[in-house]
Design an enzyme around this catalytic site. Structure first.
Site: not given
Ligand code: NAP
Length: 484
Positions: A18, A20, A24, A51, A148, A178, A216, A240
């Site tokens: 949570g 990472g 975020r 952790r 993934k 996604h 990309e 994908h």
């Protein structure tokens, strides 16, 4: 037109990892957006886990900062942020040890839907599954979301499936891709199966070929460590691009439900011919003075990892025999642009003069940067200049057709997380699909590994190596221009 938001049941959503990058950048902003939209209410709870020692207050601060930085969409009432933050909890926990597990088990409510989002490296999936079971959280109301990469080859994917299956039923496992959560990808199914117009033409008798491009503009950036062990084939094609190919090529499922849709997608993957060496091109980008080349961005200065792949694929079944699927993906290309183009054949006979020109219908499904569907049709050029033909787009870009309110649709993560809470697996990959996809890509990757042949260098800002152009030219076809 006003879109309907159907609230989901109250749930406990545990983000393991949570703190990472993914949590975020994507997960926490997505949850906030759904909260603002009224789909995900204050009776639900979001529990961050990692952790790092921190308390709830510090986690709320981290979340507020993440939302401020990464929540892109407008239309979200920032005045509601405090209410959202009230839903957050945090537990310090080690996936590999005993720390935090009892506290987590005490916090989550047994009677409600519990979603455990494994936002950590796949090396921890087995430990997590085992401990969720051991500490009594892997009950029928429990669902796990796995990110993934789901393995790095068929062997490791099988092993991951085996490990998860020890403690979870397949109906509880949500393998996220996604791309499948994109509005347009689902619209592709609506266009195909909701209209009489397209399906009769959706075969090799009328479709000349299909192009799938995921381009990309960025390079590997700071992800060089991960990427160099992966490459474009593992990072993009195996998941994908194969999913997109499946949605284009699959037979109409009997129902729009997870079993029927995923059965049909699996049949497509299994019908793919093995890729012949002369039907594949791989490349690696060079620097251009201003921007470093790939090898200067990764530790191994002799890396043979591909940053570009182009493939001519064949789906060997009655529908598609003779209609090739050309796939192309790469980094540092001229623009960020992803689309699927279904290129129809020429009309069998032209009644017009040569100089009227010959034109083709192309159905374009645009995925990035803007989503939309466009159908190119041929009409007469207006005016008194005789019968000249011109292509015009019938544009189904959502913002124009539906108005800005409806075009502000949830991003992929928002939709997919809500689907997990709803228990709808249609847009998630099943274990056998993932394995079949690896079975198709593995032989290609093995040949590259064994040959040690270098990928073809291509210039930053180009369309990829010239050999990729040849893949089409030799068939008398051309790639569509990469443009946003
Ligand atoms: P990351 O930034 O390295 O974050 C990893 C998270 O896991 C951190 O919160 C870390 O916190 C926690 N963690 C690590 N070891 C742990 C352990 N033993 N017990 C409990 N928590 C532990 O990684 P990421 O980029 O968020 O990626 C997470 C997963 O999503 C990876 O599998 C990645 O391949 C996948 N993914 C990421 C993206 C993306 O855009 N980032 C996109 C697609 C897929 P502590 O160190 O404090 O424990």
């Amino acid at each position: 037109m006003v879109s309907r938001v159907i609230p989901v049941e109250p749930a406990d959503l545990v983000i393991i990892g949570g703190t990472g990058d993914l949590a975020r950048r994507k997960i926490l902003p997505a949850l906030f957006r759904r909260f603002c939209a009224g789909q995900f209410g204050t009776e639900s709870r979001v529990i961050g886990v990692s952790r790092t020692e921190m308390d709830g207050k510090e986690y709320r601060k981290l979340t507020a900062e993440a939302i401020a930085e990464f929540s892109e969409h407008e239309g979200c009432d920032m005045g509601r942020l405090d209410d959202f933050l009230e839903m957050l909890h945090y537990v310090t926990l080690d996936a590999k040890g005993t720390t935090g597990w009892k506290a987590l088990a005490k916090l989550v409510k047994s009677e409600r839907i519990k979603v455990f989002y494994f936002s950590v490296g796949p090396g921890l999936f087995g430990d997590l599954a085992e401990r969720l079971h051991k500490y009594g959280m892997a009950d029928e109301q429990c669902r796990i979301v796995v990110e993934k990469p789901f393995g790095r080859d068929l062997k490791s994917a099988k092993e991951l499936n085996r490990v998860l299956a020890q403690h979870f039923d397949e109906t509880q496992i949500y393998r996220i891709d996604h791309y499948l959560g994109k509005e347009t990808v689902q619209n592709l199914m609506a266009v195909r199966f909701g209209n009489m117009l397209f399906e009769p033409l959706w075969n090799s008798q009328y479709v000349d070929h299909i192009q799938i491009t995921v381009a990309e503009e960025v390079g590997v950036g700071t992800r060089g460590g991960y990427y160099d062990r992966s490459g474009a084939m593992r990072d993009m094609v195996q998941n994908h691009m194969m999913q997109l190919l499946c949605l284009i090529a699959m037979e109409p499922p009997a129902k729009f439900d997870p079993h029927a849709v995923r059965d049909e997608k699996l049949k497509v993957i299994r019908a793919l011919d093995p890729v012949k060496p002369d039907n594949i091109v791989r490349g690696q980008y060079e620097g251009n003075g201003k921007r470093p080349g790939y090898r200067n961005q990764v530790e191994n200065r002799d890396s043979t990892t591909e940053t570009f792949v182009a493939i001519k694929a064949h789906v060997s079944n009655w529908r598609w025999a003779g209609t090739p699927f050309y796939l192309r993906t790469g980094k540092r290309l001229k623009e960020r642009a992803s689309e699927i183009a279904v290129v129809f054949k020429d009309a069998p006979h032209s009644i017009f003069d040569e100089d009227a020109g010959r034109h083709r219908n192309i159905l374009t499904i645009k995925l990035q940067p803007n989503e939309g569907i466009e159908l190119g049709v041929t009409i007469k050029e207006p005016g008194p200049g005789g019968m000249r033909l011109v292509d015009v787009p019938l544009d189904m870009t959502f913002a124009e057709v539906l108005g800005p309110d409806d075009a502000d649709f949830p991003d992929a993560y928002e939709r997919l997380i809500m689907d997990v809470i709803r228990g709808n697996q249609t847009l998630f990959m099943r274990g056998d699909e993932v394995e079949a996809a690896w079975a198709w890509t593995d032989p290609v990757i093995e040949v590259w590994r064994d040959s040690r042949e270098l990928p073809i260098a291509y210039a930053t800002g180009s369309s990829g190596p010239d050999d990729a152009l040849m893949l089409m030219h030799r068939d008398g076809r051309r790639w569509r221009e990469i443009k946003a």
